[in-house]
Design a protein around this motif. Structure first.
Motif, PDB file in Angstrom:
ATOM      1  N   MET A   1       0.841  -1.179   0.000  1.00 12.98           N
ATOM      2  CA  MET A   1       0.000   0.000   0.000  1.00 12.98           C
ATOM      3  C   MET A   1       0.882   1.236   0.000  1.00 12.98           C
ATOM      4  SD  MET A   1      -3.377   0.191   0.342  1.00 12.98           S
ATOM      5  CE  MET A   1      -4.605   1.346   0.772  1.00 12.98           C
ATOM      6  N   ALA A   2       0.590   2.187  -0.821  1.00 14.89           N
ATOM      7  CA  ALA A   2       1.384   3.400  -0.927  1.00 14.89           C
ATOM      8  C   ALA A   2       1.221   4.250   0.328  1.00 14.89           C
ATOM      9  CB  ALA A   2       0.960   4.207  -2.150  1.00 14.89           C
ATOM     10  N   ASN A   3       2.281   4.923   0.671  1.00 15.84           N
ATOM     11  CA  ASN A   3       2.244   5.846   1.791  1.00 15.84           C
ATOM     12  C   ASN A   3       1.277   6.976   1.454  1.00 15.84           C
ATOM     13  OD1 ASN A   3       2.772   7.747   3.754  1.00 15.84           O
ATOM     14  ND2 ASN A   3       4.985   7.448   3.689  1.00 15.84           N
ATOM     15  N   GLN A   4       0.440   7.369   2.430  1.00 11.19           N
ATOM     16  CA  GLN A   4      -0.570   8.402   2.203  1.00 11.19           C
ATOM     17  C   GLN A   4       0.058   9.755   1.884  1.00 11.19           C
ATOM     18  OE1 GLN A   4      -3.454   7.629   1.638  1.00 11.19           O
ATOM     19  NE2 GLN A   4      -3.874   5.745   2.721  1.00 11.19           N
ATOM     20  N   THR A   5       1.319   9.982   2.297  1.00  8.99           N
ATOM     21  CA  THR A   5       1.968  11.263   2.061  1.00  8.99           C
ATOM     22  C   THR A   5       2.735  11.294   0.746  1.00  8.99           C
ATOM     23  OG1 THR A   5       3.956  10.607   3.261  1.00  8.99           O
ATOM     24  CG2 THR A   5       2.204  11.699   4.542  1.00  8.99           C
ATOM     25  N   ALA A   6       2.647  10.253  -0.041  1.00  6.56           N
ATOM     26  CA  ALA A   6       3.387  10.202  -1.308  1.00  6.56           C
ATOM     27  C   ALA A   6       2.914  11.314  -2.236  1.00  6.56           C
ATOM     28  CB  ALA A   6       3.221   8.836  -1.965  1.00  6.56           C
ATOM     29  N   GLN A   7       3.874  11.956  -2.864  1.00 10.56           N
ATOM     30  CA  GLN A   7       3.611  13.069  -3.773  1.00 10.56           C
ATOM     31  C   GLN A   7       3.859  12.634  -5.213  1.00 10.56           C
ATOM     32  OE1 GLN A   7       2.683  16.260  -2.646  1.00 10.56           O
ATOM     33  NE2 GLN A   7       2.455  15.163  -0.707  1.00 10.56           N
ATOM     34  N   HIS A   8       3.178  13.264  -6.132  1.00 13.63           N
ATOM     35  CA  HIS A   8       3.418  13.020  -7.548  1.00 13.63           C
ATOM     36  C   HIS A   8       4.734  13.689  -7.938  1.00 13.63           C
ATOM     37  CE1 HIS A   8      -1.148  12.515  -8.544  1.00 13.63           C
ATOM     38  NE2 HIS A   8      -0.711  11.641  -7.650  1.00 13.63           N
ATOM     39  N   HIS A   9       5.532  12.984  -8.693  1.00 10.48           N
ATOM     40  CA  HIS A   9       6.773  13.568  -9.187  1.00 10.48           C
ATOM     41  C   HIS A   9       6.421  14.710 -10.129  1.00 10.48           C
ATOM     42  CE1 HIS A   9      10.519  13.974 -11.466  1.00 10.48           C
ATOM     43  NE2 HIS A   9      11.094  13.537 -10.360  1.00 10.48           N
ATOM     44  N   GLN A  10       7.123  15.816 -10.037  1.00  2.97           N
ATOM     45  CA  GLN A  10       6.769  17.010 -10.818  1.00  2.97           C
ATOM     46  C   GLN A  10       6.936  16.820 -12.316  1.00  2.97           C
ATOM     47  OE1 GLN A  10       9.244  20.212  -9.515  1.00  2.97           O
ATOM     48  NE2 GLN A  10      11.120  19.287 -10.271  1.00  2.97           N
ATOM     49  N   MET A  11       7.839  15.955 -12.749  1.00  3.21           N
ATOM     50  CA  MET A  11       8.048  15.788 -14.177  1.00  3.21           C
ATOM     51  C   MET A  11       7.564  14.433 -14.692  1.00  3.21           C
ATOM     52  SD  MET A  11      11.388  16.358 -16.485  1.00  3.21           S
ATOM     53  CE  MET A  11      11.128  18.121 -16.388  1.00  3.21           C
ATOM     54  N   PHE A  12       7.773  13.399 -13.916  1.00  4.47           N
ATOM     55  CA  PHE A  12       7.490  12.051 -14.399  1.00  4.47           C
ATOM     56  C   PHE A  12       6.227  11.455 -13.778  1.00  4.47           C
ATOM     57  CE2 PHE A  12      12.084  12.440 -15.269  1.00  4.47           C
ATOM     58  CZ  PHE A  12      12.020  12.287 -16.639  1.00  4.47           C
ATOM     59  N   TYR A  13       5.176  12.246 -13.735  1.00  2.00           N
ATOM     60  CA  TYR A  13       3.862  11.746 -13.380  1.00  2.00           C
ATOM     61  C   TYR A  13       2.931  12.214 -14.493  1.00  2.00           C
ATOM     62  CZ  TYR A  13      -0.081  10.082 -10.666  1.00  2.00           C
ATOM     63  OH  TYR A  13      -1.180   9.379 -10.244  1.00  2.00           O
ATOM     64  N   TYR A  14       2.839  11.363 -15.534  1.00  2.00           N
ATOM     65  CA  TYR A  14       2.025  11.689 -16.708  1.00  2.00           C
ATOM     66  C   TYR A  14       0.589  11.226 -16.481  1.00  2.00           C
ATOM     67  CZ  TYR A  14       6.492  12.411 -19.036  1.00  2.00           C
ATOM     68  OH  TYR A  14       7.741  12.869 -19.385  1.00  2.00           O
ATOM     69  N   LEU A  15      -0.360  12.103 -16.751  1.00  2.00           N
ATOM     70  CA  LEU A  15      -1.770  11.746 -16.578  1.00  2.00           C
ATOM     71  C   LEU A  15      -2.161  10.572 -17.467  1.00  2.00           C
ATOM     72  CD1 LEU A  15      -3.387  15.278 -16.256  1.00  2.00           C
ATOM     73  CD2 LEU A  15      -2.761  13.671 -14.446  1.00  2.00           C
ATOM     74  N   ASP A  16      -1.544  10.465 -18.628  1.00  2.62           N
ATOM     75  CA  ASP A  16      -1.857   9.356 -19.525  1.00  2.62           C
ATOM     76  C   ASP A  16      -0.899   8.175 -19.342  1.00  2.62           C
ATOM     77  OD1 ASP A  16       0.388  10.557 -20.634  1.00  2.62           O
ATOM     78  OD2 ASP A  16      -0.316  10.361 -22.697  1.00  2.62           O
TER      79      ASP A  16
END
Length: 182
Positions: free
Chosen positions: A1-16
């Motif tokens: 299970m992912a940590n609840q505080t995990a953030q999306h990477h600013q460059m490598f989190y593509y919506l698609d």
């Protein structure tokens, strides 16, 4: 299970993006097709699991957890090579990051990452200790870098070498070095 505080990477989190990876508290949402194209490891992983059962990584709550040996900076560099769109300032890359990319290229069986790491090693080869450079060259079969480093080592005084240097090289290299120096 992912940590609840995990953030999306600013460059490598593509919506698609197709698969989500977790590293410490950063989520990367990237494209299976790009990973498969640049990495034999990911190609095998996705193809094997497609036949058997679906793998995690379909949501932020069930990401694919990356091994601890792969650091955030190295994974970003690996992805930048895979996507061929962004590379950190290569003048700012430390020796350790370059060497870690070489390790990751071997782990993920990625020719593109391997070639990029070799290019960076060659561009920074003057900054490496020649003994370290020879050790790297032997481990990863980098002929040109080996020749450069060996030539640098020949010009060094043997008494200047540290104990750790002696442990990095193989007997045949030391034997050849002493013969050349003689």
């Amino acid at each position: 299970m992912a940590n609840q505080t995990a953030q999306h990477h600013q460059m490598f989190y593509y919506l698609d993006g197709t698969h989500i990876f977790l590293m410490q508290n950063l989520l990367f949402k990237i494209h299976q097709s790009i990973l498969c194209d640049k990495s034999i490891f990911f190609n095998d992983m996705f193809n094997m699991h497609a036949e058997l059962s679906p793998i995690d990584g379909q949501s932020d709550d069930k990401p694919i957890v990356l091994p601890a040996q792969v650091t955030e900076g190295v994974f970003e560099l690996f992805l930048s090579v895979c996507y061929n769109k962004w590379c950190p300032d290569t003048l700012q890359l430390s020796e350790s990051i370059i060497l870690q990319l070489l390790e990751v290229s071997q782990l993920y069986r990625s020719k593109a990452a391997h070639d990029h790491a070799i290019k960076q090693i060659n561009a920074h080869r003057y900054a490496f200790n020649p003994v370290m450079l020879i050790s790297i060259s032997l481990k990863y079969h980098i002929k040109d870098t080996f020749q450069y480093a060996f030539n640098r080592l020949v010009s060094k005084c043997v008494n200047e070498l540290k104990d750790v240097d002696y442990e990095l090289l193989t007997y045949p290299v030391w034997k050849t070095l002493f013969r050349v120096k003689e």
